[in-house]
Scaffold this motif. Sequence first.
Motif, PDB file in Angstrom:
ATOM      1  N   GLY A 156       0.889  -1.176   0.113  1.00 30.65           N
ATOM      2  CA  GLY A 156      -0.075   0.120  -0.118  1.00 30.65           C
ATOM      3  C   GLY A 156       0.851   1.333   0.089  1.00 30.65           C
ATOM      4  O   GLY A 156       0.384   2.389  -0.298  1.00 30.65           O
ATOM      5  N   LEU A 157       2.222   1.338   0.226  1.00 32.24           N
ATOM      6  CA  LEU A 157       2.861   2.280   0.539  1.00 32.24           C
ATOM      7  C   LEU A 157       3.182   2.889  -1.030  1.00 32.24           C
ATOM      8  O   LEU A 157       3.262   2.203  -1.975  1.00 32.24           O
ATOM      9  CB  LEU A 157       4.244   2.114   0.918  1.00 32.24           C
ATOM     10  N   PHE A 158       3.070   4.186  -1.383  1.00 32.39           N
ATOM     11  CA  PHE A 158       3.387   4.856  -2.636  1.00 32.39           C
ATOM     12  C   PHE A 158       3.691   6.086  -2.527  1.00 32.39           C
ATOM     13  O   PHE A 158       3.550   6.741  -1.266  1.00 32.39           O
ATOM     14  CB  PHE A 158       2.173   4.288  -3.572  1.00 32.39           C
ATOM     15  N   ILE A 159       3.989   6.637  -3.601  1.00 36.56           N
ATOM     16  CA  ILE A 159       4.185   8.256  -3.442  1.00 36.56           C
ATOM     17  C   ILE A 159       3.031   8.922  -3.207  1.00 36.56           C
ATOM     18  O   ILE A 159       1.893   8.644  -3.973  1.00 36.56           O
ATOM     19  CB  ILE A 159       4.932   8.539  -4.922  1.00 36.56           C
ATOM     20  N   GLU A 160       2.829   9.704  -2.326  1.00 41.26           N
ATOM     21  CA  GLU A 160       1.618  10.536  -1.958  1.00 41.26           C
ATOM     22  C   GLU A 160       1.209  11.594  -3.060  1.00 41.26           C
ATOM     23  O   GLU A 160       2.314  12.279  -3.448  1.00 41.26           O
ATOM     24  CB  GLU A 160       1.787  11.154  -0.623  1.00 41.26           C
ATOM     25  N   THR A 161       0.126  11.666  -3.541  1.00 37.88           N
ATOM     26  CA  THR A 161      -0.248  12.894  -4.217  1.00 37.88           C
ATOM     27  C   THR A 161      -1.314  13.542  -3.672  1.00 37.88           C
ATOM     28  O   THR A 161      -2.218  12.848  -3.029  1.00 37.88           O
ATOM     29  CB  THR A 161      -0.654  12.330  -5.655  1.00 37.88           C
ATOM     30  N   HIS A 162      -1.541  14.848  -3.988  1.00 36.18           N
ATOM     31  CA  HIS A 162      -2.666  15.897  -3.427  1.00 36.18           C
ATOM     32  C   HIS A 162      -3.909  15.444  -4.204  1.00 36.18           C
ATOM     33  O   HIS A 162      -3.923  15.021  -5.287  1.00 36.18           O
ATOM     34  CB  HIS A 162      -2.442  17.145  -3.421  1.00 36.18           C
ATOM     35  N   ALA A 163      -5.099  15.668  -3.557  1.00 35.40           N
ATOM     36  CA  ALA A 163      -6.224  15.196  -4.392  1.00 35.40           C
ATOM     37  C   ALA A 163      -6.546  16.040  -5.756  1.00 35.40           C
ATOM     38  O   ALA A 163      -6.874  15.570  -6.773  1.00 35.40           O
ATOM     39  CB  ALA A 163      -7.425  15.410  -3.396  1.00 35.40           C
ATOM     40  N   ASP A 164      -5.876  17.204  -5.580  1.00 30.99           N
ATOM     41  CA  ASP A 164      -5.755  18.151  -7.015  1.00 30.99           C
ATOM     42  C   ASP A 164      -4.747  17.973  -7.975  1.00 30.99           C
ATOM     43  O   ASP A 164      -4.470  18.647  -8.905  1.00 30.99           O
ATOM     44  CB  ASP A 164      -6.119  19.731  -6.464  1.00 30.99           C
ATOM     45  N   TYR A 165      -3.915  16.760  -7.618  1.00 27.59           N
ATOM     46  CA  TYR A 165      -2.875  16.726  -8.655  1.00 27.59           C
ATOM     47  C   TYR A 165      -3.171  16.342 -10.138  1.00 27.59           C
ATOM     48  O   TYR A 165      -4.140  15.601 -10.096  1.00 27.59           O
ATOM     49  CB  TYR A 165      -1.839  15.307  -7.885  1.00 27.59           C
ATOM     50  N   LYS A 166      -2.444  17.111 -10.929  1.00 30.22           N
ATOM     51  CA  LYS A 166      -2.901  16.584 -12.397  1.00 30.22           C
ATOM     52  C   LYS A 166      -1.652  16.314 -13.030  1.00 30.22           C
ATOM     53  O   LYS A 166      -0.588  16.478 -12.804  1.00 30.22           O
ATOM     54  CB  LYS A 166      -3.271  18.217 -13.019  1.00 30.22           C
ATOM     55  N   PRO A 167      -1.971  15.068 -13.827  1.00 30.00           N
ATOM     56  CA  PRO A 167      -0.891  14.633 -14.853  1.00 30.00           C
ATOM     57  C   PRO A 167      -0.072  15.599 -15.542  1.00 30.00           C
ATOM     58  O   PRO A 167      -0.453  16.527 -15.750  1.00 30.00           O
ATOM     59  CB  PRO A 167      -1.535  13.747 -15.766  1.00 30.00           C
ATOM     60  N   PHE A 168       1.323  15.392 -15.703  1.00 31.48           N
ATOM     61  CA  PHE A 168       2.302  16.318 -16.335  1.00 31.48           C
ATOM     62  C   PHE A 168       2.089  16.470 -17.692  1.00 31.48           C
ATOM     63  O   PHE A 168       1.800  15.378 -18.458  1.00 31.48           O
ATOM     64  CB  PHE A 168       3.760  15.831 -15.920  1.00 31.48           C
ATOM     65  N   TYR A 169       2.534  17.678 -18.217  1.00 32.45           N
ATOM     66  CA  TYR A 169       2.227  17.755 -19.663  1.00 32.45           C
ATOM     67  C   TYR A 169       3.824  17.588 -20.152  1.00 32.45           C
ATOM     68  O   TYR A 169       4.628  18.366 -19.615  1.00 32.45           O
ATOM     69  CB  TYR A 169       1.961  19.267 -20.006  1.00 32.45           C
ATOM     70  N   GLN A 170       3.796  16.770 -21.053  1.00 33.32           N
ATOM     71  CA  GLN A 170       5.137  16.614 -21.749  1.00 33.32           C
ATOM     72  C   GLN A 170       5.809  17.768 -22.086  1.00 33.32           C
ATOM     73  O   GLN A 170       7.011  18.017 -22.113  1.00 33.32           O
ATOM     74  CB  GLN A 170       5.203  15.514 -22.797  1.00 33.32           C
TER      75      GLN A 170
END
Length: 466
Positions: free
Chosen positions: A63-77
């Motif tokens: 279950g451990l993983f990199i934490e993200t905020h709820a409003d995180y958006k995928p990165f634009y290349q």
Amino acid sequence: MDEPKELSKYYDKTDTRLNRRDFLRLGVASTAVGALTIANAPNKVTAQINREIKREAIEKNVGLFIETHADYKPFYQKNNVFGGLLTGRRPDLIPKLMKFMDKLVDKNRPGYTQIDEALAKAGFIVANEIAPTSMFGIPNKGFHAWEQRTKYQKKEVFDDNIVSDIKYEFTSKGEASSVVKRAARFFGADLIGIAIRDKRWDYAEFIDLFTGKTFGWQDFPFEPRSVIVMGFEMNYEAYATAPSLITEGATGDAYSRMSKTAFQVSVFLKNLGYRAVAAGNDMGLSVPYAAAAGLGEPSRMGIIISPRFGPRFRIAKVYTDLAFLEYDRPIKFGVQEFCERCLRCAHACPAKAITREPKPTFEPTYAHSEKWFNNPGTKKYYNDSLSCFEYWLEIRSDCGVCVTCCPYNKQDYWQHRLVHKLTEVMPGQMDSFLRSVDNIFGYGNTFDERASKTFWDSSNREYLGY
Ligand code: SF4
Ligand code: SF4
């Protein structure tokens, strides 16, 4: 005395930087430390210790993983450093970028001679030929093409890059991952893990930086279910010369192997009836995918640190519609705690591009007016990759100093695995001590011209083939 078989198969026989004296010296020290701290210190070799580290880490960290905020958006290349430059954010850097391939060759400067330049050019040549844009993050070119041909769409009689119309049905829970990993290893991957496809880590949109054309997942030929993540070791002795054109040769060679292997794995899957696309830096963010697939643990310098090679490896991916029944899980073996106390990469970085924040944060904190190349919302160490790249443009070479100086950057000797085991079982408690020991033993030196001479020194080295 012959080395145990299990050990000798894991390292490059041409790597001689760590000589017998060093080997014994660290062996004595780490064995002594190990005896004090681990009642049943492992007396077997690297591969077994690696498996132990990974198995225990997985069991402890489900279950451990990199934490993200709820409003995180995928990165634009288009917002990676290359994208930023080529789409005009820093027009002043374009002339420097154009000069990058024009190396600063100096016959009197170890690491920058014509021989070193030849190594750098030859290292990259396969990647340049078969996947020429992947290193800039641009997908759908060369061996990374998205096309999924059927047998009716063969280009010529020897075209085996087709999706079979007979889908192989795997017969047991673990068969698919076992077979795919075996094939990936066979084709040249040094590390392999399988992650569930996670849209958070895929690029939000793609751009061909050379034509300006944008495209998206709506243009992708299938819905990916899984991402096979592979690690490719970069030569230890070559990285000991960092920064230099020899380092660049090692980086280029890893890129070349990445594209070749990822392509073969994609064709393997296609011939089993599954759709697949090879990727390197393109398609999505390699670091979180590698963490998700259990290849290693994220670090201060932003690179994944693996139990076996430390940060000295590069990452390729294969996107596929094969849904595995078993996936790998993130591992944790003390890297974050070690990074909190170590900071060696931050001190060594000639561009001052690595953060000195005590702990990971959810957004960049460095004093830099431009932050477009960093995507906030993920808990990690945020680094200044633009300053890093400006340094590369200045020296007209890859740098790699952070990788070389990291205490996790070791050859794959069991003593080193034992030390890493200590940082896993006692996170934080031994870290400052071990970092000092690393310095005392002379590991992680950078800007060391002797290392370039050692790299080319043919004494004490075996070449088979006679
Ligand atoms: S050099 Fe030290 S601080 Fe930097 S990534 Fe390696 S262990 Fe972490
Ligand atoms: S590659 Fe060199 S300049 Fe870039 S972060 Fe690492 S040490 Fe710094």
